[in-house]
Design an enzyme around this catalytic site. Sequence first.
Site, short mmCIF file in Angstrom:
data_model
loop_
_atom_site.label_atom_id
_atom_site.label_comp_id
_atom_site.label_asym_id
_atom_site.label_seq_id
_atom_site.Cartn_x
_atom_site.Cartn_y
_atom_site.Cartn_z
N LYS A 23 0.77 -1.17 -0.28
CA LYS A 23 -0.03 -0.11 0.05
C LYS A 23 0.98 1.31 -0.02
CE LYS A 23 -4.18 1.14 2.66
NZ LYS A 23 -4.87 0.75 3.85
N PRO A 24 0.45 2.15 -0.57
CA PRO A 24 1.38 3.41 -0.86
C PRO A 24 1.80 4.18 0.38
CG PRO A 24 -0.57 3.74 -2.18
CD PRO A 24 -0.81 2.49 -1.62
N GLY A 31 1.76 6.89 2.68
CA GLY A 31 0.98 8.24 2.66
C GLY A 31 -0.17 8.11 1.69
N CYS A 32 -1.12 7.05 1.76
CA CYS A 32 -2.10 6.72 0.81
C CYS A 32 -3.35 7.34 1.45
CB CYS A 32 -2.09 5.23 0.49
SG CYS A 32 -3.15 4.39 1.74
N VAL A 33 -4.20 7.75 0.40
CA VAL A 33 -5.51 8.25 1.16
C VAL A 33 -6.54 7.19 0.52
CG1 VAL A 33 -7.03 10.36 1.09
CG2 VAL A 33 -4.58 10.49 0.44
#
Lengths: 110, 139, 100
Positions: A105-106, A108-110
């Site tokens: 998962k990235p 700093g993902c939103v």
Amino acid sequence: MSLEVNGKAYETDEEGYLANLSEWNLDLAEAMAKEDGCDLTENHWEVVNFLREYYDEYQIAPAVRVLTKAIGKRLGKDKGNSKYLYELFPYGPAKQACKYAGLPKPTGCV
Amino acid sequence: MVTEDTNHEGGQVKKFLYLNRRAPHGTNYAQEGLEVALIGAAFDQDVAMAYTDDGVFQLKKDQDTSDIGTKNFSATYGALGDYDVTRVYVELESLARRGLTKEDLMPLVYEDEDDDWEEKPLIRFVSEAELRDIIEEHE
Amino acid sequence: MLHTVNKSPFEKNSLHSCLRLSKPGANILLLEDGVYGALKGSDISEDIEASLADRGVYVLGPDLKARGIHDDRLIDGVQVVDYAGFVKLAVDAPRVQSWL
């Protein structure tokens, strides 16, 4: 959790992200997309491949804002915007495309 | 260290200075510190990084972890510019005490959006006295 | 006797204590963040240089490589070993002391 493709089981986390990056292959990406009801077109692949290259260079899956800016630089402004990317990946461009790219998962993902 | 500024829309912009004082690889501090800073930057925090003490070792070039079986997260410093972290300070005295020079560090760059994406060096080398002021500014 | 140091000498005094309390004839192996102690031209390199007169100083290659330190940056006389060399040093020593 795991996902079976072509008779091989792939371990994933509870959100469906591939546990072992090195196991990734094209069929697996297609199968992950199919599970989400998404058919991968050439436009999808452009983003997925970009993410794989980005990860290879920086060892990180970029946040959506970073991805959008970088896609804009690489593929042009008509693709480097949220509208275009959200149409391709309605669950969140970074999040969803990273999953098909076999990345975590990235950051700093939103 | 955090200071608050009011931006022109009247909202609060927090300015963060992440002080990095630990060597990479032996412990998780360096890698986790970098991730926390990037996550903050992804959420529009105004992030600056300062490297002092053993923290300067984090930016050493030619790191290759293939023989110790850990992730080579030194590649990730190259993404700082993409996350709009363009103020990266390295203290010269800390380098000198460790037998290192400026040339020992990765030649990190960022692309300046306001200057036709021109590539510019990311690292700003500062003296102890200058770093003291930078820390104070963020207080 | 083999002494091992795995902490940075710029952050902890493990290497300092090891140099102070080890005897002539002993071997000292620097590993993990301890390998920074083998850098030439640092604030503490003179201490290592002095100990080389009567002690062997070794440094673990994979940990140097991970930290981007090439052999030409090491204090003259410090020897680089791989994991097999580490094991040999430990097996050949009557006792191993870790300076944590």
